[in-house]
Scaffold this active site. Structure first.
Site, PDB file in Angstrom:
ATOM      1  N   ASP A 143       0.857  -1.186   0.000  1.00  0.00           N
ATOM      2  CA  ASP A 143       0.000   0.000   0.000  1.00  0.00           C
ATOM      3  C   ASP A 143       0.892   1.234   0.000  1.00  0.00           C
ATOM      4  O   ASP A 143       2.004   1.202   0.535  1.00  0.00           O
ATOM      5  CB  ASP A 143      -0.903   0.000   1.248  1.00  0.00           C
ATOM      6  CG  ASP A 143      -2.105   0.922   1.090  1.00  0.00           C
ATOM      7  OD1 ASP A 143      -3.238   0.399   0.960  1.00  0.00           O
ATOM      8  OD2 ASP A 143      -1.927   2.154   1.082  1.00  0.00           O
TER       9      ASP A 143
ATOM     10  N   THR B  85     -14.144  -3.039  -7.188  1.00  0.00           N
ATOM     11  CA  THR B  85     -15.398  -2.915  -7.940  1.00  0.00           C
ATOM     12  C   THR B  85     -15.209  -1.856  -9.016  1.00  0.00           C
ATOM     13  O   THR B  85     -14.915  -0.704  -8.709  1.00  0.00           O
ATOM     14  CB  THR B  85     -16.536  -2.519  -6.986  1.00  0.00           C
ATOM     15  OG1 THR B  85     -16.606  -3.501  -5.951  1.00  0.00           O
ATOM     16  CG2 THR B  85     -17.860  -2.450  -7.721  1.00  0.00           C
TER      17      THR B  85
ATOM     18  N   PHE C 173     -17.078 -10.217  -2.582  1.00  0.00           N
ATOM     19  CA  PHE C 173     -18.451 -10.005  -2.098  1.00  0.00           C
ATOM     20  C   PHE C 173     -18.513  -9.865  -0.584  1.00  0.00           C
ATOM     21  O   PHE C 173     -19.563 -10.068   0.020  1.00  0.00           O
ATOM     22  CB  PHE C 173     -19.350 -11.166  -2.552  1.00  0.00           C
ATOM     23  CG  PHE C 173     -19.335 -11.368  -4.042  1.00  0.00           C
ATOM     24  CD1 PHE C 173     -20.019 -10.500  -4.876  1.00  0.00           C
ATOM     25  CD2 PHE C 173     -18.604 -12.403  -4.613  1.00  0.00           C
ATOM     26  CE1 PHE C 173     -19.993 -10.675  -6.255  1.00  0.00           C
ATOM     27  CE2 PHE C 173     -18.566 -12.581  -5.986  1.00  0.00           C
ATOM     28  CZ  PHE C 173     -19.268 -11.715  -6.815  1.00  0.00           C
ATOM     29  N   LEU C 174     -17.382  -9.568   0.049  1.00  0.00           N
ATOM     30  CA  LEU C 174     -17.382  -9.541   1.512  1.00  0.00           C
ATOM     31  C   LEU C 174     -18.200  -8.372   2.055  1.00  0.00           C
ATOM     32  O   LEU C 174     -18.298  -7.319   1.449  1.00  0.00           O
ATOM     33  CB  LEU C 174     -15.963  -9.496   2.060  1.00  0.00           C
ATOM     34  CG  LEU C 174     -15.053  -8.303   1.771  1.00  0.00           C
ATOM     35  CD1 LEU C 174     -15.369  -7.127   2.680  1.00  0.00           C
ATOM     36  CD2 LEU C 174     -13.612  -8.720   1.946  1.00  0.00           C
ATOM     37  N   ARG C 175     -18.792  -8.640   3.214  1.00  0.00           N
ATOM     38  CA  ARG C 175     -19.512  -7.581   3.931  1.00  0.00           C
ATOM     39  C   ARG C 175     -18.635  -7.106   5.070  1.00  0.00           C
ATOM     40  O   ARG C 175     -18.031  -7.929   5.768  1.00  0.00           O
ATOM     41  CB  ARG C 175     -20.812  -8.139   4.549  1.00  0.00           C
ATOM     42  CG  ARG C 175     -21.800  -8.661   3.551  1.00  0.00           C
ATOM     43  CD  ARG C 175     -22.760  -9.640   4.219  1.00  0.00           C
ATOM     44  NE  ARG C 175     -22.040 -10.808   4.769  1.00  0.00           N
ATOM     45  CZ  ARG C 175     -22.562 -11.706   5.591  1.00  0.00           C
ATOM     46  NH1 ARG C 175     -23.801 -11.576   5.994  1.00  0.00           N
ATOM     47  NH2 ARG C 175     -21.851 -12.729   6.026  1.00  0.00           N
TER      48      ARG C 175
ATOM     49  N   PHE D 109     -32.336  -8.372   3.906  1.00  0.00           N
ATOM     50  CA  PHE D 109     -32.262  -7.066   3.240  1.00  0.00           C
ATOM     51  C   PHE D 109     -33.633  -6.436   3.034  1.00  0.00           C
ATOM     52  O   PHE D 109     -33.866  -5.702   2.097  1.00  0.00           O
ATOM     53  CB  PHE D 109     -31.463  -7.158   1.928  1.00  0.00           C
ATOM     54  CG  PHE D 109     -30.003  -6.897   2.191  1.00  0.00           C
ATOM     55  CD1 PHE D 109     -29.276  -7.768   2.984  1.00  0.00           C
ATOM     56  CD2 PHE D 109     -29.369  -5.764   1.701  1.00  0.00           C
ATOM     57  CE1 PHE D 109     -27.947  -7.506   3.294  1.00  0.00           C
ATOM     58  CE2 PHE D 109     -28.030  -5.498   1.999  1.00  0.00           C
ATOM     59  CZ  PHE D 109     -27.326  -6.378   2.798  1.00  0.00           C
TER      60      PHE D 109
ATOM     61  N   GLY E 271     -35.771   1.370   7.291  1.00  0.00           N
ATOM     62  CA  GLY E 271     -35.157   2.278   8.260  1.00  0.00           C
ATOM     63  C   GLY E 271     -34.594   3.487   7.554  1.00  0.00           C
ATOM     64  O   GLY E 271     -35.182   3.962   6.577  1.00  0.00           O
TER      65      GLY E 271
ATOM     66  N   CYS F 256     -19.752   1.191  -0.385  1.00  0.00           N
ATOM     67  CA  CYS F 256     -20.016   0.343  -1.560  1.00  0.00           C
ATOM     68  C   CYS F 256     -21.359   0.623  -2.224  1.00  0.00           C
ATOM     69  O   CYS F 256     -21.405   1.148  -3.333  1.00  0.00           O
ATOM     70  CB  CYS F 256     -19.928  -1.119  -1.153  1.00  0.00           C
ATOM     71  SG  CYS F 256     -18.315  -1.531  -0.455  1.00  0.00           S
TER      72      CYS F 256
END
Ligand code: UGA
Length: 436
Positions: free
Chosen positions: A30, A121, A147-149, A251, A255, A262
């Site tokens: 990085d 992405t 696809f991680l959350r 999902f 609210g 993302c």
């Protein structure tokens, strides 16, 4: 296998640590030296459950190291690109500066047969463009979306619900597939489906998955708007339609809507790319998805104003939460903080508390008051607003306890996470989102 991971943010740091934990020799790279220093000491530069353990084990002889020198990518079989693709300052499109910079910096260190695996992405078509940039090196570019959350990143990386790899046609593509099967062998052995596609499909899988998730949330929030004018209860509605397996329960939590690094920027970048492709109308609905989402923040603010009799001016409003969702310290496009900032703009004395995100929030919005201790934050508040459904606020805050801290009796539940009946029974005026 020797792997490099370029970009050590939420995605790259977790990917590097997870790959080392399954036995690969990994170098994380990085440009941010502070991040590298922290990671090298086994410290996570952000809040992510389980990450510190993996970093600690990896950096203490477990085949994981971090550097700011891109030359150290040389010799790796696969180079994962996990840099950010934020929204451009003056448009909806994604800013690809970091992706191009990372790949261009990598080019001199690539050797024939290397695989460059994009994970960021990106707008569809980016991978094809990157392929031409690395063409002279003999390396192969593939797309392997993530696809991680956040909050579940370690689990999602080690036990993904699917692996998608977009590859070019021909021998080079087939060879790259074999290499990635080896990289992900433990997950594949554990039953994670491994899908091979072309480059464009892999890029689109990612953006369409996020577009679908965003649409699902805005769908239920649109129903909340209808519920609000009819006296219906959107939580019950979501439960009832969710029993239909084709719809599903996940999902569908109404609210203050979605935020984070993302979903919001991905649906905007998707719209912008579709316009460029002459297919803007195909995803025109995403504009409405975005608009519905942003309206819900304003609705929560309005409920506080209504609850306090028409004005929040000089009233103490305690905002429970700052992170865009629980189990994260990420405040990028956080609906929670947006609600706090809007209330502050109306003249309220806003006190924000959050178990993990205060430091990040203070940096961006120093005008708000931050109190770490939840009970101290609540003390003498005229109104409480739940905006991030941490257990500390949702499950572990009995209304009787809140009553002992303040005489204020207004609670706005921006995440529909509280037991409305219990709060009402304790003498509070309870306002939910799309609930009577
Ligand atoms: C999202 C996707 O869920 C991941 O699959 C994807 O890999 C990731 O983006 C990414 O592109 O990197 P994440 O941003 O971590 O993951 O957060 P989510 O769990 O999707 O939540 C997004 C937002 O939607 C949060 O603000 C959350 O509070 C909100 N939300 C979620 C709702 O308002 N209602 C719901 O029912 C669910």
């Amino acid at each position: 296998m020797k792997l490099s991971v370029i970009g050590c943010g939420y995605l790259g740091a977790v990917h590097a640590a997870a790959m080392a934990s399954i036995g690969h020799e990994v170098v994380g790279i990085d440009v941010d030296q502070r991040k590298i220093d922290a990671l090298s000491k086994g410290e996570a530069p952000f809040f992510e459950p389980g990450l510190t353990d993996l970093l600690d084990a990896g950096t203490k002889g477990g085949g994981l190291r971090f550097t700011s020198d891109i030359a150290e990518a040389r010799g790796s079989r696969v180079h994962f690109i996990g840099v950010g693709t934020p929204q451009q300052k003056d448009s909806y499109a994604a800013d690809l500066t970091y992706v191009y910079a990372a790949v261009d910096a990598l080019v001199p260190h690539l050797t024939p047969g290397d695989v460059v695996a994009g994970k960021s992405t990106v707008p569809v078509g980016t991978a094809a463009e990157l392929s031409t940039r690395i063409a002279s090196t003999g390396a192969t570019l593939v797309w392997n979306p993530e696809f991680l959350r956040e909050g579940w990143a370690v689990k999602d990386t080690l036990e993904p619900d699917r692996l998608v790899v977009g590859v070019p046609e021909g021998e080079a593509g087939a060879a790259a597939v074999a290499v990635l099967r080896e990289v992900y062998a433990p997950a594949i052995a554990n039953g994670s489906p491994f899908l091979v596609t072309d480059l464009a499909t892999a890029e689109l899988v990612k953006v369409s998955a996020n577009a679908f998730l965003a649409t699902k949330i805005s769908f239920i929030n649109a129903m909340a708007e209808i519920a609000e004018v009819t006296g219906a209860d959107v939580s019950k509605l979501a439960e009832a339609i969710g029993y239909d397996e084709r719809i599903g329960r996940q999902f569908l939590k109404a609210g203050i809507g979605f935020g984070g690094g993302c979903l919001p920027k991905d649906i905007r970048a998707f719209s912008a790319r579709a316009e460029e492709l002459g297919r803007g109308e195909s995803v025109a609905f995403l504009r409405q998805v975005d608009e519905i989402n942003l309206r819900r923040r304003e609705r929560a603010v309005q409920l506080v104003v209504d609850g306090l009799g028409g004005s929040v001016f000089e009233k103490k409003v305690t905002v429970l939460g700052a992170a865009f969702k629980p189990h994260s310290d990420d405040i990028r496009d956080s609906p929670a903080l947006d609600v706090a900032v809007r209330l502050h703009g109306l003249g309220a004395n806003v006190t924000v508390t959050d178990p993990a995100a205060i430091e990040n929030a203070r940096r961006i919005h120093p005008q708000l008051t931050y109190v770490e201790d939840r009970d101290e934050a609540i003390r003498d508040a005229d109104a409480l607003v739940l905006v991030t459904e941490w257990d500390e606020y949702r499950r572990q805050l009995p209304p009787e306890h809140a009553s002992s801290l303040t005489d204020g009796r207004v609670v706005v539940d921006g995440r529909n996470g509280l037991d409305a009946a219990a709060w009402r029974a304790a003498g509070w005026a309870y306002y939910g989102m799309g609930r009577p």
